[in-house]
Design an enzyme around this catalytic site. Structure first.
Site, PDB file in Angstrom:
ATOM      1  N   VAL A  95       0.815  -1.223   0.000  1.00  0.00           N
ATOM      2  CA  VAL A  95       0.000   0.000   0.000  1.00  0.00           C
ATOM      3  C   VAL A  95       0.845   1.268   0.000  1.00  0.00           C
ATOM      4  O   VAL A  95       0.339   2.353  -0.261  1.00  0.00           O
ATOM      5  CB  VAL A  95      -0.998   0.041   1.180  1.00  0.00           C
ATOM      6  CG1 VAL A  95      -1.989  -1.084   1.068  1.00  0.00           C
ATOM      7  CG2 VAL A  95      -0.289   0.033   2.518  1.00  0.00           C
ATOM      8  N   HIS A 180     -15.760  -2.186  18.502  1.00  0.00           N
ATOM      9  CA  HIS A 180     -16.578  -3.399  18.431  1.00  0.00           C
ATOM     10  C   HIS A 180     -17.495  -3.546  19.647  1.00  0.00           C
ATOM     11  O   HIS A 180     -18.477  -4.278  19.597  1.00  0.00           O
ATOM     12  CB  HIS A 180     -15.715  -4.642  18.201  1.00  0.00           C
ATOM     13  CG  HIS A 180     -14.892  -5.044  19.372  1.00  0.00           C
ATOM     14  ND1 HIS A 180     -13.652  -4.529  19.602  1.00  0.00           N
ATOM     15  CD2 HIS A 180     -15.152  -5.889  20.383  1.00  0.00           C
ATOM     16  CE1 HIS A 180     -13.170  -5.048  20.716  1.00  0.00           C
ATOM     17  NE2 HIS A 180     -14.064  -5.874  21.208  1.00  0.00           N
ATOM     18  N   LYS A 184     -21.924  -5.094  20.288  1.00  0.00           N
ATOM     19  CA  LYS A 184     -22.367  -6.177  21.170  1.00  0.00           C
ATOM     20  C   LYS A 184     -23.863  -6.044  21.416  1.00  0.00           C
ATOM     21  O   LYS A 184     -24.384  -4.958  21.626  1.00  0.00           O
ATOM     22  CB  LYS A 184     -21.610  -6.124  22.508  1.00  0.00           C
ATOM     23  CG  LYS A 184     -20.173  -6.604  22.384  1.00  0.00           C
ATOM     24  CD  LYS A 184     -19.482  -6.576  23.724  1.00  0.00           C
ATOM     25  CE  LYS A 184     -18.031  -6.968  23.592  1.00  0.00           C
ATOM     26  NZ  LYS A 184     -17.850  -8.410  23.375  1.00  0.00           N
ATOM     27  N   GLU A 218     -10.112  -8.089  32.128  1.00  0.00           N
ATOM     28  CA  GLU A 218      -9.595  -9.225  31.359  1.00  0.00           C
ATOM     29  C   GLU A 218      -8.753 -10.086  32.293  1.00  0.00           C
ATOM     30  O   GLU A 218      -8.072  -9.556  33.174  1.00  0.00           O
ATOM     31  CB  GLU A 218      -8.716  -8.732  30.215  1.00  0.00           C
ATOM     32  CG  GLU A 218      -9.455  -7.902  29.186  1.00  0.00           C
ATOM     33  CD  GLU A 218      -8.516  -7.423  28.084  1.00  0.00           C
ATOM     34  OE1 GLU A 218      -8.610  -7.937  26.971  1.00  0.00           O
ATOM     35  OE2 GLU A 218      -7.678  -6.549  28.357  1.00  0.00           O
ATOM     36  N   HIS A 242     -13.663   2.070  24.388  1.00  0.00           N
ATOM     37  CA  HIS A 242     -14.759   1.201  24.847  1.00  0.00           C
ATOM     38  C   HIS A 242     -15.481   1.753  26.083  1.00  0.00           C
ATOM     39  O   HIS A 242     -16.707   1.840  26.120  1.00  0.00           O
ATOM     40  CB  HIS A 242     -14.232  -0.189  25.199  1.00  0.00           C
ATOM     41  CG  HIS A 242     -13.443  -0.833  24.108  1.00  0.00           C
ATOM     42  ND1 HIS A 242     -13.792  -0.738  22.783  1.00  0.00           N
ATOM     43  CD2 HIS A 242     -12.323  -1.590  24.132  1.00  0.00           C
ATOM     44  CE1 HIS A 242     -12.922  -1.406  22.049  1.00  0.00           C
ATOM     45  NE2 HIS A 242     -12.022  -1.923  22.846  1.00  0.00           N
ATOM     46  N   LYS A 341      -5.795  -5.700  33.018  1.00  0.00           N
ATOM     47  CA  LYS A 341      -5.387  -7.022  32.534  1.00  0.00           C
ATOM     48  C   LYS A 341      -5.001  -7.888  33.715  1.00  0.00           C
ATOM     49  O   LYS A 341      -4.623  -7.383  34.771  1.00  0.00           O
ATOM     50  CB  LYS A 341      -4.207  -6.878  31.583  1.00  0.00           C
ATOM     51  CG  LYS A 341      -4.592  -6.137  30.323  1.00  0.00           C
ATOM     52  CD  LYS A 341      -3.697  -6.482  29.168  1.00  0.00           C
ATOM     53  CE  LYS A 341      -4.252  -5.937  27.882  1.00  0.00           C
ATOM     54  NZ  LYS A 341      -5.309  -6.762  27.290  1.00  0.00           N
TER      55      LYS A 341
HETATM   56  P1  NAP Z   1      -1.271  -7.748  11.885  1.00  0.00           P
HETATM   57  O1  NAP Z   1      -1.623  -9.140  12.261  1.00  0.00           O
HETATM   58  O2  NAP Z   1       0.110  -7.263  12.147  1.00  0.00           O
HETATM   59  O3  NAP Z   1      -1.613  -7.574  10.340  1.00  0.00           O
HETATM   60  C1  NAP Z   1      -1.200  -6.470   9.574  1.00  0.00           C
HETATM   61  C2  NAP Z   1      -1.643  -6.694   8.143  1.00  0.00           C
HETATM   62  O4  NAP Z   1      -1.192  -5.590   7.381  1.00  0.00           O
HETATM   63  C3  NAP Z   1      -1.045  -7.933   7.502  1.00  0.00           C
HETATM   64  O5  NAP Z   1      -2.024  -8.521   6.670  1.00  0.00           O
HETATM   65  C4  NAP Z   1       0.082  -7.375   6.650  1.00  0.00           C
HETATM   66  O6  NAP Z   1       0.312  -8.267   5.601  1.00  0.00           O
HETATM   67  C5  NAP Z   1      -0.536  -6.053   6.198  1.00  0.00           C
HETATM   68  N1  NAP Z   1       0.450  -5.052   5.797  1.00  0.00           N
HETATM   69  C6  NAP Z   1       1.459  -4.524   6.542  1.00  0.00           C
HETATM   70  N2  NAP Z   1       2.148  -3.626   5.823  1.00  0.00           N
HETATM   71  C7  NAP Z   1       1.573  -3.566   4.603  1.00  0.00           C
HETATM   72  C8  NAP Z   1       1.832  -2.830   3.415  1.00  0.00           C
HETATM   73  N3  NAP Z   1       2.825  -1.946   3.339  1.00  0.00           N
HETATM   74  N4  NAP Z   1       1.037  -3.033   2.354  1.00  0.00           N
HETATM   75  C9  NAP Z   1       0.001  -3.911   2.407  1.00  0.00           C
HETATM   76  N5  NAP Z   1      -0.289  -4.631   3.496  1.00  0.00           N
HETATM   77  C10 NAP Z   1       0.480  -4.472   4.591  1.00  0.00           C
HETATM   78  O7  NAP Z   1      -2.241  -6.688  12.599  1.00  0.00           O
HETATM   79  P2  NAP Z   1      -3.721  -6.926  13.143  1.00  0.00           P
HETATM   80  O8  NAP Z   1      -3.640  -7.466  14.530  1.00  0.00           O
HETATM   81  O9  NAP Z   1      -4.525  -7.662  12.139  1.00  0.00           O
HETATM   82  O10 NAP Z   1      -4.225  -5.427  13.307  1.00  0.00           O
HETATM   83  C11 NAP Z   1      -4.533  -4.600  12.200  1.00  0.00           C
HETATM   84  C12 NAP Z   1      -5.082  -3.270  12.701  1.00  0.00           C
HETATM   85  O11 NAP Z   1      -6.273  -3.506  13.430  1.00  0.00           O
HETATM   86  C13 NAP Z   1      -4.139  -2.554  13.665  1.00  0.00           C
HETATM   87  O12 NAP Z   1      -4.304  -1.172  13.516  1.00  0.00           O
HETATM   88  C14 NAP Z   1      -4.651  -2.987  15.035  1.00  0.00           C
HETATM   89  O13 NAP Z   1      -4.332  -2.039  16.035  1.00  0.00           O
HETATM   90  C15 NAP Z   1      -6.140  -3.031  14.762  1.00  0.00           C
HETATM   91  N6  NAP Z   1      -6.876  -3.938  15.652  1.00  0.00           N
HETATM   92  C16 NAP Z   1      -6.563  -5.253  15.704  1.00  0.00           C
HETATM   93  C17 NAP Z   1      -7.293  -6.096  16.525  1.00  0.00           C
HETATM   94  C18 NAP Z   1      -7.014  -7.576  16.599  1.00  0.00           C
HETATM   95  O14 NAP Z   1      -7.781  -8.257  17.272  1.00  0.00           O
HETATM   96  N7  NAP Z   1      -5.991  -8.078  15.943  1.00  0.00           N
HETATM   97  C19 NAP Z   1      -8.330  -5.575  17.310  1.00  0.00           C
HETATM   98  C20 NAP Z   1      -8.625  -4.224  17.225  1.00  0.00           C
HETATM   99  C21 NAP Z   1      -7.891  -3.411  16.390  1.00  0.00           C
HETATM  100  P3  NAP Z   1       1.723  -8.401   4.834  1.00  0.00           P
HETATM  101  O15 NAP Z   1       2.766  -8.512   5.893  1.00  0.00           O
HETATM  102  O16 NAP Z   1       1.544  -9.591   3.981  1.00  0.00           O
HETATM  103  O17 NAP Z   1       1.845  -7.164   4.025  1.00  0.00           O
END
Ligand code: NAP
EC number: 1.1.1.49
Length: 492
Positions: A95, A180, A184, A218, A242, A341
């Site tokens: 991106v 989220h 709920k 939690e 939240h 936590k």
């Molecule tokens: P993650 O597991 O680290 O995933 C990040 C995603 O971004 C991966 O698919 C990665 O794929 C992609 N990515 C990173 N750099 C990129 C680039 N330059 N171009 C295109 N794709 C790229 O993170 P996550 O836990 O899913 O969290 C994502 C967001 O949601 C964060 O802002 C987090 O704070 C928020 N969030 C997450 C949760 C949760 O439960 N996980 C809950 C609430 C909020 P590649 O490495 O293949 O590019």
């Protein structure tokens, strides 16, 4: 008992971060469940986007694994799975660069009249480059929307930057800021309880309510998120979003209609009416805590520093706050907010404690008359309990006791509630922003939170330690007891 399922319009859901944890644990399972329920039309596509060079086949393996890990095995009927997998596409796009965007544009052009939802499931520093490329490649249509995940900044200033990056490309009516908790079922039920019943609203004020507690506890530690969490802490991670959202829905005035801007206008007024906590009163109104080693569910657990592999840190993993809302309805009613936590359980609940009766007609043999209490449980077992006084059954004179009128939604409706993401993703496609935060709400929440964080830093407010598996530091008990009240678990 089941609810009606109305199909959404034809859509393309583009998930930036399609290979990430959020997509695997929440977004893909939620869309699968909506598909099973018959809510997705044939013309509904899910397009995963990330840097890794997966083809459609490679991504289908990722989707299969995600569903196997996060959906009940009984729900993975082969027919439903095949139908869902047929909706899936994947495009490798970095991106921050140019590659892959033309292919994405071509794929989206084949559904030009679809609702187009861009889900930013990536780190917030990528929101600006993604928004710019979306604009550059002309991907925004009148039916486009964008979903942004928390964290929406780490203070008011950075939240403004995140917002500005998105606002350069999308109208406010196209921006869906997700919390989220608002998806709920019980949170929505809070609105039904307050505004679809005659009996609660007349009592919902300082004349009849003594105080309110909101707890999001939690039992897990920071886990894999230690690096991120240590730069954030409990206030940014939980209170700014939240807990303040729950506070708003509990305290807001009745909106004119159950419609996005009416609801959000009322929530905003609550945020604006929160009394400021700053250097002058933070010590008195807030408690910071950090877990040490202890035992959770009978298992020994390490302390926070070991979890984050550091020798020192003053990041709070627990916070308790005595908040007040300076308006006609709530003057003088304290709101005790608490999250942490590695606490003694996994619970999220709103506890509304009513004032004592004005005069007892019973003599001392009747026993103590407890105050009525309404407990709204968000997790683990969504439901509500109203504690009322009754006469102890049988002979022996008038002896009184408190009993819970208990409603568990899972038991009452015979089904477990859908995950919040299911509801929220469908709302995005429908274009219904009622359960999403408007930019001025986010800004107002930071305006209340920023001075608390500044006060902690300016006054070097102490971080109290607590053993994992307890309900936080003793200073949190002292905070509420100073007011002559007790946390719910201590009053049982
Ligand atoms: P993650 O597991 O680290 O995933 C990040 C995603 O971004 C991966 O698919 C990665 O794929 C992609 N990515 C990173 N750099 C990129 C680039 N330059 N171009 C295109 N794709 C790229 O993170 P996550 O836990 O899913 O969290 C994502 C967001 O949601 C964060 O802002 C987090 O704070 C928020 N969030 C997450 C949760 C949760 O439960 N996980 C809950 C609430 C909020 P590649 O490495 O293949 O590019």
């Amino acid at each position: 008992m089941s609810s009606r399922t109305i199909q959404v319009s034809a859509f393309d859901l583009v998930v930036f971060g399609g290979t990430g944890d959020l997509a695997a644990r929440k977004l893909l399972p939620a869309m699968f469940q909506r598909d099973r329920a018959g809510q997705l039309p044939d013309a509904g596509r899910i397009i995963g986007v990330s840097r890794r060079p997966l083809g459609d086949e490679g991504y289908l393996d990722f989707v299969r694994t995600s569903l196997r890990d996060h959906v009940k095995a009984a729900d993975l009927e082969p027919e439903a799975l095949a139908r869902f997998l047929a909706r899936i596409h994947f495009l490798p796009v970095d991106v921050t660069g140019e590659t892959g965007w033309a292919e994405l544009a071509a794929l989206l052009a084949s559904g030009a009249d679809h609702v187009r939802a861009f889900y930013f499931a990536v780190s917030p520093d990528l929101f600006a480059p993604i928004s710019q490329r979306i604009k550059q490649f002309g991907l925004v249509t009148p039916k486009s929307r964008v979903v942004v995940e928390k964290p929406l900044g780490k203070d008011g200033e950075s939240a403004r930057e995140v917002n500005a990056a998105v606002a350069c490309v999308f109208e406010e009516s196209q921006v869906f800021r997700i919390d989220h908790y608002l998806g709920k079922e019980t949170v929505q039920n809070l609105m039904a309880l307050r505004f679809a019943n005659r009996m609660f609203e007349p009592l919902w004020n300082s004349t009849h309510i003594d105080h309110i507690q909101i707890t999001v506890a939690e039992d897990i530690g920071v886990g894999e998120r230690g690096g991120y969490y240590d730069t954030s802490g409990a206030v940014r991670d939980m209170v700014q979003n939240h807990i303040l959202q729950l506070l708003c829905l509990t305290a807001m005035e009745p909106p004119d209609a159950f419609e996005a801007d009416s609801v959000r206008d009322e929530k905003l007024k609550v945020l604006k009416a929160l009394k400021c906590i700053n250097d002058r009163n933070a010590e008195h109104c807030t408690v910071r805590g950090q877990y040490r080693s202890g035992s959770v569910n009978g298992q020994p657990t390490p302390g926070y520093l070991l979890d984050i592999s550091k020798e020192e840190s003053d990041t709070e993993t627990f916070v308790a706050i005595r908040a007040e809302i300076a308006n006609w309805r709530w003057a003088g009613v304290p709101f005790f907010l608490r999250t942490g936590k590695r606490l003694g359980g996994r619970t999220s609940e709103i506890v509304v404690n009513f004032r004592p009766i004005s005069h007892s007609i019973f003599d001392h043999t009747a026993g103590r008359i407890s105050q009525n209490r309404l407990v709204i449980r968000l997790q683990p077992d969504e439901g509500m309990t109203l504690e009322v006084m009754i006469k102890d059954p049988g002979p022996g004179g008038m002896r009184l006791r408190s009993i819970p009128l208990d409603m568990s939604f899972a038991e009452t409706f015979g089904v477990s509630n859908p995950d919040a993401y299911e509801r929220l993703l469908m709302d995005v496609i429908r274009g219904n922003q009622t359960l999403f935060m408007r930019h001025d709400e986010v800004a107002a929440a930071w305006r209340w939170v920023d001075p608390i964080l500044a006060a902690w830093s300016n006054t070097a407010q102490r971080v109290h330690h607590y053993a994992a598996g307890t309900w936080g530091p003793s200073a949190s008990v002292a905070l509420i007891e100073r007011d002559g009240r007790t946390w719910l678990e201590d009053s049982e």
